[in-house]
Scaffold this active site. Structure first.
Site, PDB file in Angstrom:
ATOM      1  CG  ASP A 153     -12.963   7.456  -0.978  1.00 34.26           C
ATOM      2  OD1 ASP A 153     -12.851   7.251   0.250  1.00 34.26           O
ATOM      3  OD2 ASP A 153     -11.978   7.487  -1.755  1.00 34.26           O
TER       4      ASP A 153
ATOM      5  CD  GLN B  78     -13.004  -0.993  -0.391  1.00 31.97           C
ATOM      6  OE1 GLN B  78     -12.138  -0.739   0.436  1.00 31.97           O
ATOM      7  NE2 GLN B  78     -14.239  -1.340  -0.055  1.00 31.97           N
TER       8      GLN B  78
ATOM      9  CG  HIS C 256      -8.480   0.452  -2.574  1.00 30.85           C
ATOM     10  ND1 HIS C 256      -7.695  -0.596  -2.134  1.00 30.85           N
ATOM     11  CD2 HIS C 256      -9.155   0.896  -1.467  1.00 30.85           C
ATOM     12  CE1 HIS C 256      -7.878  -0.762  -0.831  1.00 30.85           C
ATOM     13  NE2 HIS C 256      -8.755   0.118  -0.408  1.00 30.85           N
TER      14      HIS C 256
ATOM     15  CB  CYS D 248     -13.770   2.237   0.384  1.00 25.34           C
ATOM     16  SG  CYS D 248     -13.278   3.968   0.347  1.00 25.34           S
TER      17      CYS D 248
ATOM     18  NE  ARG E 101     -11.005  -4.237   1.108  1.00 29.37           N
ATOM     19  CZ  ARG E 101     -10.039  -3.392   1.495  1.00 29.37           C
ATOM     20  NH1 ARG E 101     -10.314  -2.350   2.249  1.00 29.37           N
ATOM     21  NH2 ARG E 101      -8.789  -3.560   1.078  1.00 29.37           N
TER      22      ARG E 101
ATOM     23  NE  ARG F 232      -3.773   0.932   2.080  1.00 29.90           N
ATOM     24  CZ  ARG F 232      -4.959   1.185   2.630  1.00 29.90           C
ATOM     25  NH1 ARG F 232      -5.064   2.038   3.623  1.00 29.90           N
ATOM     26  NH2 ARG F 232      -6.039   0.582   2.194  1.00 29.90           N
TER      27      ARG F 232
END
Ligand code: CP
Ligand code: NVA
Length: 332
Positions: A229, A136, A133, A270, A315, A106
């Site tokens: 988001d 996700q 991402h 998310c 997730r 990440r």
């Protein structure tokens, strides 16, 4: 379906069939976990997790998934290794590739995770970059499929900053899976034109569509999924807040937006979300700019249409599926 040895860097690298395989594998592994069926198929293997940005869900998902699969894991936190400061990505990749069976990354540019994958010799999993991402996305597609029974034809409207990792990734995911994607935001926050073109070409083959729309009512009427988001992402400067709040407040997810969408609609995010002032950053920015919430109202976030915690749980199941498939698991 054989994904053994593949890295998972962005959904653009995968076919709709491969993506659906990962979504369904995540569903199977979720069922196994819920029913107490052991699935520690990878005993003796180890993974490294590099986090140059902070995380709750992604880190915990990789750790729990690794343990459930029988693997050990090492967490490299921001600033705790030589990466990028005293050692290049290519050298780091070659070192970690000698010790670990897979590497999560990440951080910042997509080019970094692509370089790790190029040099490490083991599967690399993108745990979020500025551009994408993808882990996700498998969780989100699983969550949508659980709710609507299918992905094909589902209408998803994404509100807010559509130029960053979440907007980009959802546009690609929807195009790949024959869904109808609408970015609902002001023009400056529309996704990159070249990526829009790529996604429209993909959607033309899958029966999906990609729309860019500034008018909230037009973009949200009849949508099945309303998604948002944060307005300022990790790594962006503090000065961005003022400009974003000004530009994106009309695109806040409110009860009115959910009413336009209809009773069948769900709210997704998310996470983490600024839906109240109960966080340090939310409180600071809220007090400074006179808000009690930012991208979504507390009313919508806490409503029965909100499925954000199902999404968060998924997730873990989906990251487990991504690791298992790329490390060579084939479940019938
Ligand atoms: N959604 C998500 O990636 O959450 P974290 O930043 O907590 O990992
Ligand atoms: N766009 C957000 C996503 C967090 C999961 C960020 O990059 O900070």
């Amino acid at each position: 379906m054989n994904l053994a040895g593949r890295s998972f860097l962005k959904l653009l690298d995968f076919t709709p069939e491969e993506i659906m395989y990962l979504v369904d594998l995540a569903g199977k592994l979720k069922w196994m976990k819920r029913n107490g069926i052991p699935h520690d198929f990878f005993r003796g293997k180890n993974i490294a997790m590099i986090f140059e940005k902070t995380s709750t869900r992604t880190r915990c998902s990789f750790e729990v998934a690794a343990y459930d699969l029988g693997m050990g894991c090492t967490y490299l936190e921001p600033d705790s290794s030589q990466i990028g400061k005293k050692e290049s990505i290519a050298d780091t990749a070659r070192v970690l590739g000698r010790m670990y069976d897979g590497i999560e990354y990440r951080g910042y540019g997509q080019s970094i995770v692509e370089e790790l994958a190029k040099y490490s010799g083991v599967p690399v999993w993108n745990g979020l970059t500025n551009e994408f991402h993808p882990t996700q996305m498998i969780a989100d597609l699983l969550t949508i499929k659980e709710r609507f029974g299918q992905l094909q034809g589902v209408k998803l409207t994404y509100m807010g900053d559509a130029r960053y990792n979440m907007g980009n990734s959802l546009m690609v995911a929807c195009a790949k899976m024959g869904m109808h994607f609408t970015a609902c935001t002001t023009k400056e926050f529309f996704p990159d034109a070249a990526l829009v073109k790529t996604c429209r070409d993909i959607a033309a083959k899958t029966g999906g569509s990609v729309n860019l729309e500034e008018d909230v009512e037009t973009a949200t009427r009849g949508a099945d999924v309303i998604y948002t988001d944060v307005w300022v992402s990790m790594g962006e400067p503090d000065e961005a807040w003022e400009e974003r709040i000004k530009a994106l407040t009309p695109y806040k997810v409110t009860a009115k937006v959910m009413e336009y969408a209809g009773e069948q609609a769900v709210f997704m995010h998310c996470l983490p979300a600024f839906h109240d002032l109960k966080t340090e950053v939310g409180k600071k920015q809220g007090e400074k700019f006179g808000f009690t919430d930012l991208e979504v109202t507390d009313e919508v976030f806490e409503s029965t249409q909100s499925i954000v915690f199902d999404e968060a749980e998924n997730r873990m199941h989906s990251i487990k599926a991504i690791m298992a498939a790329t490390l060579g698991l084939e479940l019938q």
